[in-house]
Design an enzyme around this catalytic site. Sequence first.
Site: not given
Ligand SMILES: *Cc1c(COP(=O)(O)O)cnc(C)c1O
Length: 464
Positions: A152, A247, A279
């Site tokens: 994701y 990511d 995060k």
């Molecule tokens: C949470 C997450 C996102 C998206 O971040 P948001 O602040 O919710 O938009 C993107 N990539 C990864 C790996 C994530 O865990």
Amino acid sequence: MISSGLPYPYDAPVSAALLGRARAVTPGGVNSPVRAYRAVGGTPRFLTAGRGPYVTDADGRDYVDLVSSWGALLLGHARPEVIDAITRAAGAGTTYGAPTQVEVELAEAVVARTSVEQVRLVSSGTEATMSAVRLARGVTGRDLIVKFAGCYHGHVDALLASAGSGAATFALPGTPGVPAAAAAATLVLAYNDRVAVAEAFAVHGERIACLITEAACGNMGAIPPDAGFNQFLAETCRRYGAMLISDEVMTGFRVHRSGWWGLDGAVEGWQPDLVTFGKVLGGGFPAAAFGGRADVMAQLAPEGPIYQAGTLSGNPVATTAGLTTLGLATDDVYAQLDRTSTALGTLVDKALDAEGVPHVTQWAGNLLSTFFVEDAAFVDEATGGRPGEPVRDFAGAQKQALHRFRAFFHAMLAHGVSLPPSAFEAWFVGAAHDDAALDRVASALPHAARAAAAARPETAGGLR
Ligand SMILES: *Cc1c(COP(=O)(O)O)cnc(C)c1O
């Protein structure tokens, strides 16, 4: 009420009333879908407070929190140093739309800890990945994106694509509202599958702008990359002139002071082209970032032609929360998180083994998941149940007996432990999870293991 013998009854009347009001004014009553408990059934708890490793709901019950705001909280709730710092920052004004010193200091902290030479601050992980993909496309002059099923990367159109039927075929829109053309520029491959990656690049390599991957997976449960997999991705991208976007929105500053890269790239001596953070970076506020080599980042406006901007980017309160959090995230903290996460998984294994519940517990750094897989590939009866094969990809994660997770989840909740309300999420510990919190988890686990053992597929919704 079905509450006999339980510390907490299953119903939550105040949360239920709030959910009713919320549903009237917000789709599903929530501002992010997984919060609605659709995967587990029941009433999502509306929270009123957090303190250290605990959260309190509107019905006045507290829970050991293993959601940690989906990984955003590294130090527990309302860590005094963070609260003091943001209170001071807010008192000096909450946003200016002009550069500030604290943004520089946060960027310096990210550069000092990771592989990136420059960062641009944004407000959410979605914004970070969207901007990184645009930068990769702008720099390479190519359109195609490669991603892995089950990873994701936020709700970016091209990254919500879901796998088409065969390997190395173009994707289908993952949701209504994504144009077919946006999804068709995305190839979705199986995670940890080097052959699929090699084939996709052999066929489409000259048109691929970037490959985006979770540095280690947390969004289909905790699934680490096979040894050398990320390095293989970096080399493949380099060979074809594509960019590797690692990511680290979930893993960055959570699994190590340098993120997942600190556990592999820094050791093996390779670097991704672009990295996204979020995060933990925001210390509980909306802040995120993307970064990379200085010559690549120089292609962004105002240095270069690729446009990207944000009214609240680098917000002084959010960056203060992030900077204060990173300052407190010492190597000792990461060592403690590793120990806590290991102890937690060991407790889960013990409780589930005692009830004979087939499962696999695995880690990606300090991210932890217990997969309720029953398949012989994972749980080898001949060797007494465990350990079998690890779960390595989304197809494996989808083999879970979801009814067992639901029953387990609700029994944990009824015994004062809040898990992520989905079998496809990692569990998150933080520096505030102490022995008392683990003791509470340990006493909840036997009940949850019994509930999981007794669960039947038709009792979807668990113990209700
Ligand atoms: C949470 C997450 C996102 C998206 O971040 P948001 O602040 O919710 O938009 C993107 N990539 C990864 C790996 C994530 O865990």
